[in-house]
Design a protein around this motif. Structure first.
Motif: not given
Length: 191
Positions: A22-23, A26, A61, A160, A162, A191
Motif C-alpha cells: 500500500h502507498r 495515501a 503492510q 507499490t 517506494n 500514480d
C-alpha cells in the motif's frame, strides 16, 4: 519484483527502493486483527467479538526487507528479515511500537509470537524487529498499530514501489517508469 527492485536501485539518482502493498499517506490501507500467542481465538458471533476487534485492530503492510531504510522508518529493536526468506520459511514480521504495546504491553518483543487473525487457524508470526511508529494513511491521524509482513511470504495483489532519491524525485519519474516498462511493458503503471 526482485528484478524490478534491482533495476530501480541501479538507476542513477536513486538512493533506495523498496516494495509495499500500500502507498503510505495515501488513504490506502489493509486492516486486520492480531492477537498475542496464547490469547484464545474469538468467535466472531460472540458478544465480546466487537470489543475484541476494536482493541486488536492492526494495519497491515506487506513489504521487502529494504522498506524501513527506504521510507526512513527506524528499526528500534531487532532487524528486518533477509532477502532470502521464502514462503516455506517460518512466518516473521516487524511490528511498530504501538502494536508491540497493544499485544504485549512492552516494546521489548523480539522473539515473541502473535496470530495474524482472530480464528484458530490464523498464521502465527515471530517478531524479528520493532519499528518506530509511522503514519500510515494520513498525517492527521495518529500512527496506528501496524504489522509489516515479508512480501516473499505473502502474495501481493498490487505492488507499490517506494523510491528515495538524492534530489527532486519528480525529475526521475519518467526514467523510473521506463525502467519498469523494460521489464514488462504489459503491466500498467500508474500514480
Amino acid at each position: 519484483i526482485a528484478r524490478a527492485l534491482d533495476d530501480l536501485r541501479a538507476t542513477p539518482g536513486v538512493k533506495g527502493a523498496s516494495v509495499g502493498s500500500h502507498r503510505m499517506i495515501a488513504n490506502s490501507s489493509s486492516i486486520g486483527i492480531t492477537r498475542a500467542e496464547g490469547v484464545p481465538p474469538v468467535d466472531p458471533e460472540s458478544p465480546a467479538a466487537q470489543e475484541f476487534i476494536r482493541s486488536h485492530r492492526t494495519w497491515r503492510q506487506t513489504v521487502d526487507e529494504k522498506f524501513f531504510e527506504t521510507m526512513g522508518i527506524p528499526l528500534l529493536r531487532g532487524r528486518a528479515w533477509s532477502a532470502s526468506i521464502g514462503p516455506d520459511s517460518p512466518a516473521v514480521a516487524v511490528v511498530n511500537t504501538r502494536l508491540a504495546r497493544q499485544l504485549f504491553g512492552t516494546d521489548d518483543v523480539v522473539g515473541r509470537r502473535f496470530h495474524g487473525g482472530m480464528g484458530p487457524k490464523a498464521t502465527v508470526y515471530e517478531v524479528v524487529g520493532v519499528a518506530a511508529d509511522a503514519h500510515y494513511t494520513s498525517l492527521k491521524s495518529a500512527p496506528p498499530a501496524t504489522a509489516y509482513y515479508a512480501y516473499q511470504q505473502s502474495p501481493l495483489n498490487r505492488v507499490t514501489f517506494n523510491v528515495r532519491t538524492v534530489s527532486d524525485p519528480t525529475t526521475l519519474v519518467s526514467t523510473l517508469r521506463e525502467t519498469l516498462r523494460r521489464l514488462d511493458d504489459t503491466i500498467p503503471i500508474f500514480d
